[in-house]
Design a protein around this motif. Structure first.
Motif, short mmCIF file in Angstrom:
data_model
loop_
_atom_site.label_atom_id
_atom_site.label_comp_id
_atom_site.label_asym_id
_atom_site.label_seq_id
_atom_site.Cartn_x
_atom_site.Cartn_y
_atom_site.Cartn_z
N ASP A 293 29.83 -15.32 -56.19
CA ASP A 293 29.03 -14.09 -56.09
C ASP A 293 29.80 -12.87 -56.57
O ASP A 293 29.27 -11.76 -56.61
N LEU A 294 31.06 -13.09 -56.92
CA LEU A 294 31.93 -11.97 -57.24
C LEU A 294 31.44 -11.19 -58.46
O LEU A 294 31.44 -9.95 -58.47
N GLY A 295 31.01 -11.94 -59.50
CA GLY A 295 30.60 -11.30 -60.74
C GLY A 295 29.59 -10.19 -60.53
O GLY A 295 29.72 -9.09 -61.09
N THR A 296 28.60 -10.47 -59.71
CA THR A 296 27.51 -9.52 -59.49
C THR A 296 28.01 -8.23 -58.87
O THR A 296 27.66 -7.14 -59.32
N VAL A 297 28.85 -8.32 -57.83
CA VAL A 297 29.27 -7.09 -57.15
C VAL A 297 30.32 -6.32 -57.95
O VAL A 297 30.46 -5.12 -57.77
N LEU A 298 31.03 -7.04 -58.83
CA LEU A 298 32.06 -6.33 -59.60
C LEU A 298 31.48 -5.68 -60.86
O LEU A 298 32.10 -4.82 -61.47
N MET A 299 30.26 -6.12 -61.22
CA MET A 299 29.65 -5.67 -62.48
C MET A 299 29.65 -4.15 -62.67
O MET A 299 30.13 -3.68 -63.70
#
Lengths: 396, 303
Positions: A293-299
């Motif tokens: 899920d990291l990708g989404t919040v770091l975007m």
């Protein structure tokens, strides 16, 4: 066994930081990325060295007396941009064998005679021919003039007036700034990812509950940021030392002082930029519990970072432009834009100071607000936490 | 004394703890029982400062728990957690240091505990490479390594095989013998019954029973008498005063005696029917006590 003692906050933060460093320094992806970056720097220095030494080189053999010919050949070479080396040869036979062996590109026989001869392997290349022709003509012309009784020829010298005397230096400084800013971007992304992965690892492995039984959330956060920050700083300093040291050692730059100044400002902006982005990355990562899920919040933050790189590169082309001027004060963008403006030399000291202060204020704000989110979200180890909920949640 | 005093906690509208309080004496083991969702984990998390109570407090030796005191508590969370890629030895050392041990002392204590828990050969392995049982041992080592003054363990026995249960029980008894108060929660009531000096039963956010297993037995079912009279005619006890027949099956009779009824008179009545092969106050198991305690009584529902 010695009795346990109470730990100060700084002691705890140091423990966390030390763990981050010792874990990361043995991490394969860290080692690989470091090696790759350093290889890139060394490679580009080597490339520059080859490129700058790529000027034509010509070795000319001269049979017999070369006291007059040697300076004439070198002078001619300089005029047409060819690096001429003169080699003395005993006689014509020696000249022929030297050419055949490839010791010299061409050999001049009977240079001072009315019928000079240039011996080459297959054909003389244009610059070799031009250099030799020019040198021989000049000597011959001088001799004929002397015989005619004219000893000193009054030839007007063309004066050169550069419109932009600093252009080349600026170019080098800006090039250094572009390299520096790209490096800054790369390291910020890399270490931001490290921080984010570390935060999620602690949540997904649930070790965070054990940690928070002995640590305050802010101590954990501070330890992570400081630990990785020290590592990142060490890396950028190492890279800069290798890069600048190499550039100076191999004479790639003409104005060492300016390049060193740019390098120092890039390192200082790294510190501010890292504090800002690392905090945001850590806080964002605390909202999720799985690496996936990291990708989404770091975007959003990654996009900001990319935008700042693009603006930074644009600023290199037009450092005095309105976009560069404005963005060099915007926290988050400034670490990528201000070093470029500084390198271009169109910036006053108060502007740099103001930009740095704004950035510090932003960092303080992010740490304060982000710290709230971080401490509220850390123990929610299932699924994703909404930013809004994290703000409202109680903190322990 | 480790005191849990009047803990209240609600998450939104959900009231999780409603005045939980109990005391654990140094050197004693306290078994914390309750159905799923009764509030055991929340109680322990409050003690560890991971959840803030709405009211009430936890104190150790008269001092409310703060960061410094909590550093002297060994804790095992319900959701086990270790750094998966960190080596066993380094990990245990790290937790020892977080609990305030110096570098050398932490390394020594970690080596000692790893050895004692039978993980000596795995010291250099990453935790994720260990079996679940061994990971559990590392977790225990992390809780014990700093020589804690208090142990709070949430479901320490879950997921262990019988051998693992025995060695963990041994380790905990050892800690208690050294004067450490041990609080642990468990669904394995036989284990609690065997190990614990005192038991607390939590239901719907309240302590419905606290005390030694003996005390609970006396309180809950002290008047139940089991008499086995193989030769007796059916309903042999029906005419006795102050006695209610709970169940009767081929002479195996369970009787509930009123407060003033003399058990010796019941024995004489039984002897009059013939042989008496069993005559004893019934010892309810902790399971029965637990069931009794957590079952909602009709009055409570009406209220």
């Amino acid at each position: 066994m010695s009795e346990p003692r109470d730990l100060s906050s700084s002691g705890l933060v140091r423990l966390v930081a030390a763990r981050e460093i010792s874990t990361r320094i043995r991490d394969r992806s860290f080692i690989i990325s470091s090696v790759v970056i350093i290889l890139l720097i060394v490679g580009s220095i080597a490339f520059q060295v080859v490129l700058s030494s790529g000027g034509e080189k010509v070795r000319v053999g001269v049979v017999g007396d070369r006291t007059a010919l040697q300076p004439a050949l070198v002078a001619q070479g300089k005029a047409v941009g060819v690096d001429v080396t003169v080699v003395g040869l005993a006689d014509e036979a020696a000249a022929r064998s030297a050419v055949e062996d490839g010791d010299v590109d061409g050999a001049l026989v009977d240079g001072a005679d009315p019928t000079p001869e240039l011996v080459v392997q297959e054909s003389a290349d244009a610059s070799l021919q031009a250099v030799v022709q020019g040198a021989v003509s000049e000597l011959s012309l001088g001799e004929q003039l002397a015989r005619a009784g004219i000893s000193k020829l009054d030839v007007p010298q063309v004066a050169v007036t550069p419109l932009e005397p600093d252009a080349e230096q600026n170019g080098q400084r800006i090039a250094a700034a572009i390299i520096g800013v790209s490096l800054l971007y790369g390291l910020l992304i890399l270490f931001g990812q490290f921080i984010a992965q570390g935060v999620v690892e602690e949540k997904s492995s649930r070790v965070v509950e054990l940690l928070l039984a002995t640590l305050r959330p802010w101590q954990l956060l501070a330890g992570k940021i400081i630990g990785l920050g020290v590592l990142g700083l060490a890396q950028i300093v190492l890279i800069v030392v290798i890069g600048v040291g190499g550039a100076l050692a191999f004479d790639i730059v003409d104005v060492p002082g300016d390049v060193v100044g740019t390098a120092v400002s890039v390192v200082l902006w790294f510190v501010l930029g890292f504090a800002f982005y690392a905090s945001i990355f850590a806080v964002a990562a605390s909202l999720v519990s799985r690496q996936e899920d990291l990708g989404t919040v770091l975007m959003p933050t990654s996009l900001l970072l990319i935008a700042s790189l693009v603006i930074g590169l644009q600023a290199a082309g037009n450092p005095g432009g309105a976009l560069a001027r404005v963005t060099s004060f915007v926290p988050g963008l400034s670490p990528m834009v201000m070093p470029v403006r500084q390198a271009a030399g169109h910036v006053a000291a108060w502007e740099v100071a103001l930009s740095a202060v704004l950035m510090l204020v932003a960092v303080a704000l992010v740490v304060r607000l982000g710290g709230r989110v971080y401490s509220a979200a850390l123990l929610r180890t299932s699924g994703k936490t909404k930013l809004k909920d994290a703000f409202r949640a109680e903190r322990v | 004394m480790l005191e849990f005093d009047g803990l209240h906690k609600s998450f939104g509208d959900n009231r999780v703890l409603d005045g939980v309080g109990f005391t654990v004496a140094p050197g004693s083991m306290f078994g914390f029982c309750g159905s799923n969702g009764a509030g055991k984990t929340t109680t322990m998390r409050i003690a560890m400062g991971l959840v803030r109570p709405d009211a009430g407090r936890v104190s150790w030796q008269g001092r409310p728990l703060d960061d410094a005191v909590r550093r002297r508590i060994g804790y095992m969370p319900e959701e086990r957690g270790l750094y998966p890629k960190m080596k066993v030895g380094e990990q245990v050392t790290y937790f020892a240091r977080l609990h305030g041990l110096g570098a050398a002392a932490a390394a020594r204590a970690a080596a000692e505990w790893i050895e004692r828990l039978g993980l000596g050969e795995r010291r250099g392995d990453a935790v994720e490479k260990l079996s679940l049982g061994n990971q559990q041992r590392v977790q225990l080592a992390a809780a014990l390594v700093s020589r804690p003054e208090v142990l709070i363990l949430d479901e320490p026995f879950s997921g262990l095989d019988p051998i693992g249960v025995d060695s963990l029980a041994e380790a905990l008894l050892g800690q208690a013998r050294e004067g450490v108060p041990v609080v642990f929660s468990s669904h394995q009531l036989d284990l609690v019954e065997r190990l614990c000096d005192a038991v607390g039963i939590l239901a719907r956010g309240r302590m419905v029973a606290t005390g030694t297993v003996e005390e609970l037995r006396r309180r809950e079912a002290g008047r139940l008498l089991r008499v086995v009279v193989p030769d007796a005619a059916p309903h042999w006890a029906a005419s006795l005063t102050g006695v209610r027949v709970v169940s009767e099956q081929a002479g195996d009779t369970l009787l509930e005696l009123d407060g003033g009824t003399d058990d010796q008179e019941v024995l004489s009545a039984a002897l009059r029917t013939g042989r008496v092969t069993h005559f004893a106050w019934r010892q309810p198991t902790l399971v029965e006590l637990f069931r009794e305690a957590v079952t909602v009584s009709p009055q409570e529902v009406a209220a």
